[in-house]
Design a protein around this motif. Sequence first.
Motif, PDB file in Angstrom:
ATOM      1  N   HIS A 164       0.819  -1.222   0.000  1.00 15.71           N
ATOM      2  CA  HIS A 164       0.000   0.000   0.000  1.00 15.71           C
ATOM      3  C   HIS A 164       0.848   1.265   0.000  1.00 15.71           C
ATOM      4  CE1 HIS A 164      -4.084  -1.671   0.336  1.00 15.71           C
ATOM      5  NE2 HIS A 164      -3.477  -2.677   0.945  1.00 15.71           N
ATOM      6  N   SER A 165       2.081   1.174   0.458  1.00 15.17           N
ATOM      7  CA  SER A 165       2.935   2.365   0.476  1.00 15.17           C
ATOM      8  C   SER A 165       3.242   2.848  -0.943  1.00 15.17           C
ATOM      9  CB  SER A 165       4.229   2.104   1.246  1.00 15.17           C
ATOM     10  OG  SER A 165       5.087   1.238   0.532  1.00 15.17           O
ATOM     11  N   ASN A 166       3.202   1.955  -1.912  1.00 15.35           N
ATOM     12  CA  ASN A 166       3.390   2.397  -3.304  1.00 15.35           C
ATOM     13  C   ASN A 166       2.290   3.370  -3.703  1.00 15.35           C
ATOM     14  OD1 ASN A 166       5.726   0.865  -3.810  1.00 15.35           O
ATOM     15  ND2 ASN A 166       4.496  -0.951  -4.203  1.00 15.35           N
ATOM     16  N   LYS A 167       1.064   3.063  -3.301  1.00 16.97           N
ATOM     17  CA  LYS A 167      -0.083   3.928  -3.603  1.00 16.97           C
ATOM     18  C   LYS A 167       0.025   5.244  -2.838  1.00 16.97           C
ATOM     19  CE  LYS A 167      -4.574   4.799  -4.535  1.00 16.97           C
ATOM     20  NZ  LYS A 167      -4.967   5.419  -5.758  1.00 16.97           N
ATOM     21  N   THR A 168       0.336   5.164  -1.538  1.00 13.82           N
ATOM     22  CA  THR A 168       0.395   6.401  -0.757  1.00 13.82           C
ATOM     23  C   THR A 168       1.521   7.308  -1.236  1.00 13.82           C
ATOM     24  OG1 THR A 168       1.741   5.376   1.005  1.00 13.82           O
ATOM     25  CG2 THR A 168      -0.668   5.355   1.287  1.00 13.82           C
ATOM     26  N   TYR A 169       2.619   6.714  -1.653  1.00 13.51           N
ATOM     27  CA  TYR A 169       3.738   7.500  -2.163  1.00 13.51           C
ATOM     28  C   TYR A 169       3.368   8.190  -3.476  1.00 13.51           C
ATOM     29  CZ  TYR A 169       8.469   8.687  -3.696  1.00 13.51           C
ATOM     30  OH  TYR A 169       9.591   9.358  -4.121  1.00 13.51           O
ATOM     31  N   SER A 170       2.774   7.448  -4.393  1.00 13.14           N
ATOM     32  CA  SER A 170       2.419   8.056  -5.680  1.00 13.14           C
ATOM     33  C   SER A 170       1.341   9.127  -5.498  1.00 13.14           C
ATOM     34  CB  SER A 170       1.991   6.999  -6.698  1.00 13.14           C
ATOM     35  OG  SER A 170       0.811   6.362  -6.308  1.00 13.14           O
ATOM     36  N   GLU A 171       0.396   8.910  -4.587  1.00 18.16           N
ATOM     37  CA  GLU A 171      -0.624   9.931  -4.334  1.00 18.16           C
ATOM     38  C   GLU A 171       0.001  11.178  -3.719  1.00 18.16           C
ATOM     39  OE1 GLU A 171      -3.521   9.879  -5.504  1.00 18.16           O
ATOM     40  OE2 GLU A 171      -3.959   7.772  -5.847  1.00 18.16           O
ATOM     41  N   LEU A 172       0.948  10.983  -2.844  1.00 17.59           N
ATOM     42  CA  LEU A 172       1.637  12.109  -2.224  1.00 17.59           C
ATOM     43  C   LEU A 172       2.433  12.899  -3.259  1.00 17.59           C
ATOM     44  CD1 LEU A 172       2.195  13.565   0.422  1.00 17.59           C
ATOM     45  CD2 LEU A 172       3.974  11.881   0.891  1.00 17.59           C
ATOM     46  N   LEU A 173       3.138  12.213  -4.125  1.00 15.92           N
ATOM     47  CA  LEU A 173       3.870  12.898  -5.192  1.00 15.92           C
ATOM     48  C   LEU A 173       2.918  13.638  -6.128  1.00 15.92           C
ATOM     49  CD1 LEU A 173       6.628  10.316  -6.186  1.00 15.92           C
ATOM     50  CD2 LEU A 173       6.894  12.426  -4.864  1.00 15.92           C
ATOM     51  N   GLY A 174       1.806  13.005  -6.453  1.00 13.56           N
ATOM     52  CA  GLY A 174       0.816  13.660  -7.300  1.00 13.56           C
ATOM     53  C   GLY A 174       0.240  14.905  -6.655  1.00 13.56           C
ATOM     54  N   PHE A 175      -0.021  14.815  -5.365  1.00 12.26           N
ATOM     55  CA  PHE A 175      -0.525  15.966  -4.628  1.00 12.26           C
ATOM     56  C   PHE A 175       0.475  17.128  -4.707  1.00 12.26           C
ATOM     57  CE2 PHE A 175      -0.576  18.606  -0.894  1.00 12.26           C
ATOM     58  CZ  PHE A 175      -1.913  18.989  -0.811  1.00 12.26           C
ATOM     59  N   VAL A 176       1.745  16.841  -4.447  1.00 14.89           N
ATOM     60  CA  VAL A 176       2.775  17.882  -4.479  1.00 14.89           C
ATOM     61  C   VAL A 176       2.873  18.486  -5.880  1.00 14.89           C
ATOM     62  CG1 VAL A 176       5.276  18.287  -4.304  1.00 14.89           C
ATOM     63  CG2 VAL A 176       4.088  16.991  -2.525  1.00 14.89           C
ATOM     64  N   SER A 177       2.748  17.653  -6.882  1.00 14.70           N
ATOM     65  CA  SER A 177       2.800  18.139  -8.257  1.00 14.70           C
ATOM     66  C   SER A 177       1.658  19.108  -8.543  1.00 14.70           C
ATOM     67  CB  SER A 177       2.736  16.956  -9.222  1.00 14.70           C
ATOM     68  OG  SER A 177       2.627  17.400 -10.544  1.00 14.70           O
ATOM     69  N   GLN A 178       0.482  18.803  -8.023  1.00 17.58           N
ATOM     70  CA  GLN A 178      -0.692  19.613  -8.325  1.00 17.58           C
ATOM     71  C   GLN A 178      -0.868  20.804  -7.383  1.00 17.58           C
ATOM     72  OE1 GLN A 178      -4.217  17.296  -8.883  1.00 17.58           O
ATOM     73  NE2 GLN A 178      -5.438  19.052  -9.486  1.00 17.58           N
ATOM     74  N   TYR A 179      -0.549  20.631  -6.111  1.00 17.13           N
ATOM     75  CA  TYR A 179      -0.849  21.667  -5.112  1.00 17.13           C
ATOM     76  C   TYR A 179       0.387  22.314  -4.492  1.00 17.13           C
ATOM     77  CZ  TYR A 179      -5.513  19.824  -5.537  1.00 17.13           C
ATOM     78  OH  TYR A 179      -6.724  19.423  -6.042  1.00 17.13           O
ATOM     79  N   GLY A 180       1.550  21.812  -4.823  1.00 17.76           N
ATOM     80  CA  GLY A 180       2.773  22.370  -4.275  1.00 17.76           C
ATOM     81  C   GLY A 180       3.174  21.703  -2.971  1.00 17.76           C
ATOM     82  N   GLU A 181       4.328  22.106  -2.490  1.00 20.17           N
ATOM     83  CA  GLU A 181       4.866  21.515  -1.269  1.00 20.17           C
ATOM     84  C   GLU A 181       4.367  22.266  -0.048  1.00 20.17           C
ATOM     85  OE1 GLU A 181       9.098  21.457  -1.769  1.00 20.17           O
ATOM     86  OE2 GLU A 181       9.016  19.606  -2.919  1.00 20.17           O
ATOM     87  N   TYR A 182       4.269  21.537   1.033  1.00 21.18           N
ATOM     88  CA  TYR A 182       3.923  22.082   2.342  1.00 21.18           C
ATOM     89  C   TYR A 182       4.996  21.599   3.312  1.00 21.18           C
ATOM     90  CZ  TYR A 182      -0.503  23.552   0.430  1.00 21.18           C
ATOM     91  OH  TYR A 182      -1.445  24.194  -0.326  1.00 21.18           O
ATOM     92  N   PRO A 183       5.087  22.199   4.486  1.00 19.94           N
ATOM     93  CA  PRO A 183       6.171  21.811   5.404  1.00 19.94           C
ATOM     94  C   PRO A 183       6.275  20.304   5.643  1.00 19.94           C
ATOM     95  CG  PRO A 183       5.097  23.778   6.219  1.00 19.94           C
ATOM     96  CD  PRO A 183       4.301  23.305   5.024  1.00 19.94           C
ATOM     97  N   ARG A 184       5.146  19.642   5.869  1.00 22.81           N
ATOM     98  CA  ARG A 184       5.239  18.212   6.166  1.00 22.81           C
ATOM     99  C   ARG A 184       5.621  17.408   4.932  1.00 22.81           C
ATOM    100  NH1 ARG A 184       1.229  14.439   9.770  1.00 22.81           N
ATOM    101  NH2 ARG A 184       2.598  12.631   9.793  1.00 22.81           N
ATOM    102  N   THR A 185       5.153  17.802   3.762  1.00 18.84           N
ATOM    103  CA  THR A 185       5.547  17.058   2.561  1.00 18.84           C
ATOM    104  C   THR A 185       7.039  17.218   2.328  1.00 18.84           C
ATOM    105  OG1 THR A 185       5.002  18.890   1.041  1.00 18.84           O
ATOM    106  CG2 THR A 185       3.280  17.244   1.443  1.00 18.84           C
ATOM    107  N   GLN A 186       7.569  18.403   2.573  1.00 16.70           N
ATOM    108  CA  GLN A 186       9.006  18.616   2.410  1.00 16.70           C
ATOM    109  C   GLN A 186       9.797  17.749   3.383  1.00 16.70           C
ATOM    110  OE1 GLN A 186       9.159  22.890   2.908  1.00 16.70           O
ATOM    111  NE2 GLN A 186       9.417  23.185   0.701  1.00 16.70           N
ATOM    112  N   ARG A 187       9.352  17.704   4.638  1.00 17.63           N
ATOM    113  CA  ARG A 187      10.062  16.888   5.636  1.00 17.63           C
ATOM    114  C   ARG A 187       9.992  15.408   5.288  1.00 17.63           C
ATOM    115  NH1 ARG A 187       7.302  20.319   9.077  1.00 17.63           N
ATOM    116  NH2 ARG A 187       5.845  18.675   9.663  1.00 17.63           N
ATOM    117  N   LEU A 188       8.822  14.947   4.872  1.00 20.27           N
ATOM    118  CA  LEU A 188       8.651  13.521   4.603  1.00 20.27           C
ATOM    119  C   LEU A 188       9.353  13.087   3.326  1.00 20.27           C
ATOM    120  CD1 LEU A 188       7.395  10.805   5.368  1.00 20.27           C
ATOM    121  CD2 LEU A 188       5.326  11.509   4.170  1.00 20.27           C
ATOM    122  N   LEU A 189       9.226  13.874   2.295  1.00 21.04           N
ATOM    123  CA  LEU A 189       9.809  13.485   1.014  1.00 21.04           C
ATOM    124  C   LEU A 189      11.290  13.814   0.922  1.00 21.04           C
ATOM    125  CD1 LEU A 189       6.915  14.521  -1.381  1.00 21.04           C
ATOM    126  CD2 LEU A 189       7.487  12.220  -0.581  1.00 21.04           C
ATOM    127  N   GLY A 190      11.736  14.789   1.695  1.00 22.74           N
ATOM    128  CA  GLY A 190      13.150  15.171   1.652  1.00 22.74           C
ATOM    129  C   GLY A 190      13.586  15.447   0.234  1.00 22.74           C
TER     130      GLY A 190
END
Length: 154
Positions: A102-128
């Motif tokens: 399931h982490s494959n799905k959550t990772y791709s959704e997170l990357l897609g979110f960042v692509s569409q809505y930009g980075e936020y503090p927690r996405t930056q910390r998590l994705l590094g």
Amino acid sequence: MEQWKRTILIGNSYFNRGELIDAREQYLQALALAQVLFDRWAVADEAVAAFVISHHNLADLHLNLNQPEESAEYLCAVHQRLLQVIQDPQMAPDLRRAALRHSNKTYSELLGFVSQYGEYPRTQRLLGNSGGEHSRSALQHPAVYAGTHSYGVH
């Protein structure tokens, strides 16, 4: 599991009718159930799926409320928890394998979110570094991100 399903379905019904505050209450209840029962469900894949769906429905809901930072928090929280489960030798092997799948799905959704809505503090910390240019080029690949913001089941 049945109580979680009923709660999610009620939440989805509210969501589809545009009653977002009521949907949020149901989704929060579903998330609480998924968290409490996470390592107690008989079928590990169902437990992880319920956990992911609960978070992703809340992410969708907050996008509809024009609260993308809240959406980012839910997307990050679920991905981070799955990463913790994968690495925890105290967790049951079936649960760890389900978390990995399931982490494959959550990772791709997170990357897609960042692509569409930009980075936020927690996405930056998590994705590094993975949230940087390397991942941005990967986002151009259609297999990584479908281009919609529907993370949940509705």
